[in-house]
Design an enzyme around this catalytic site. Sequence first.
Site, PDB file in Angstrom:
ATOM      1  N   CYS A  89      -7.807  -6.766  -2.176  1.00  0.00           N
ATOM      2  CA  CYS A  89      -8.168  -5.981  -3.373  1.00  0.00           C
ATOM      3  C   CYS A  89      -7.502  -6.524  -4.628  1.00  0.00           C
ATOM      4  O   CYS A  89      -7.589  -5.926  -5.692  1.00  0.00           O
ATOM      5  CB  CYS A  89      -7.815  -4.517  -3.179  1.00  0.00           C
ATOM      6  SG  CYS A  89      -9.083  -3.619  -2.278  1.00  0.00           S
ATOM      7  N   PHE A  90      -6.784  -7.646  -4.528  1.00  0.00           N
ATOM      8  CA  PHE A  90      -6.238  -8.368  -5.679  1.00  0.00           C
ATOM      9  C   PHE A  90      -5.325  -7.488  -6.527  1.00  0.00           C
ATOM     10  O   PHE A  90      -5.356  -7.515  -7.752  1.00  0.00           O
ATOM     11  CB  PHE A  90      -7.368  -8.981  -6.516  1.00  0.00           C
ATOM     12  CG  PHE A  90      -8.435  -9.585  -5.645  1.00  0.00           C
ATOM     13  CD1 PHE A  90      -8.143 -10.651  -4.819  1.00  0.00           C
ATOM     14  CD2 PHE A  90      -9.700  -9.039  -5.590  1.00  0.00           C
ATOM     15  CE1 PHE A  90      -9.094 -11.181  -3.977  1.00  0.00           C
ATOM     16  CE2 PHE A  90     -10.663  -9.562  -4.757  1.00  0.00           C
ATOM     17  CZ  PHE A  90     -10.365 -10.645  -3.943  1.00  0.00           C
ATOM     18  N   CYS A  91      -4.506  -6.696  -5.840  1.00  0.00           N
ATOM     19  CA  CYS A  91      -3.512  -5.825  -6.475  1.00  0.00           C
ATOM     20  C   CYS A  91      -4.136  -4.842  -7.461  1.00  0.00           C
ATOM     21  O   CYS A  91      -3.511  -4.437  -8.435  1.00  0.00           O
ATOM     22  CB  CYS A  91      -2.428  -6.653  -7.164  1.00  0.00           C
ATOM     23  SG  CYS A  91      -1.547  -7.716  -6.010  1.00  0.00           S
ATOM     24  N   ASN A  92      -5.384  -4.449  -7.208  1.00  0.00           N
ATOM     25  CA  ASN A  92      -6.063  -3.493  -8.067  1.00  0.00           C
ATOM     26  C   ASN A  92      -6.936  -2.588  -7.194  1.00  0.00           C
ATOM     27  O   ASN A  92      -8.168  -2.693  -7.221  1.00  0.00           O
ATOM     28  CB  ASN A  92      -6.887  -4.219  -9.120  1.00  0.00           C
ATOM     29  CG  ASN A  92      -7.350  -3.303 -10.223  1.00  0.00           C
ATOM     30  OD1 ASN A  92      -7.320  -2.080 -10.088  1.00  0.00           O
ATOM     31  ND2 ASN A  92      -7.781  -3.893 -11.319  1.00  0.00           N
ATOM     32  N   PRO A  93      -6.328  -1.706  -6.408  1.00  0.00           N
ATOM     33  CA  PRO A  93      -7.108  -0.903  -5.470  1.00  0.00           C
ATOM     34  C   PRO A  93      -8.141   0.008  -6.138  1.00  0.00           C
ATOM     35  O   PRO A  93      -9.194   0.264  -5.568  1.00  0.00           O
ATOM     36  CB  PRO A  93      -6.059  -0.105  -4.701  1.00  0.00           C
ATOM     37  CG  PRO A  93      -4.813  -0.181  -5.506  1.00  0.00           C
ATOM     38  CD  PRO A  93      -4.890  -1.430  -6.318  1.00  0.00           C
TER      39      PRO A  93
END
Length: 151
Positions: A89-93
């Site tokens: 999630c690329f540190c952006n949930p």
Amino acid sequence: PLCVLYTPILAYSSYLENVRYDNQVKCKTKSERPPTQPQKVPVEGYRSGVTGQGPVVTFNVLRADGSYIGYRQVERVAEIAGVDLRGGCFCNPGACASALELTSKDLQSHREAGHVCWDDHDIIDGRPTGALRASFGYMSTTKDADALIAM
């Protein structure tokens, strides 16, 4: 100055993303769906460029029957093929849940199933819990874009 270099690099790397996209849309699975599913297509159309998508593509991969392949499995294949990808999630949930159209109920069931960041629970109830991301830069070539599609 850096800004003088940035525009040509962005234009070139965006061109490579367009090459990848054009080759991707030519591919179809047996279900007539493309083998990858871009996440959050802009309203004006999925095209790369200085004012558009840019040289980063976020996607999920589908099997011939249209079911999802988990991003962890794709990451392993990519590593063997020499293709650099990042999954999750690329540190952006919050943005991830929005892009994947996950509801609060979905997220709660993911937590109950034991899903946390950086685990191997990449498919729950047949749906992805994250995506894959590839980016093109100044050192990338059309061979890199082709390798991503061929993988």
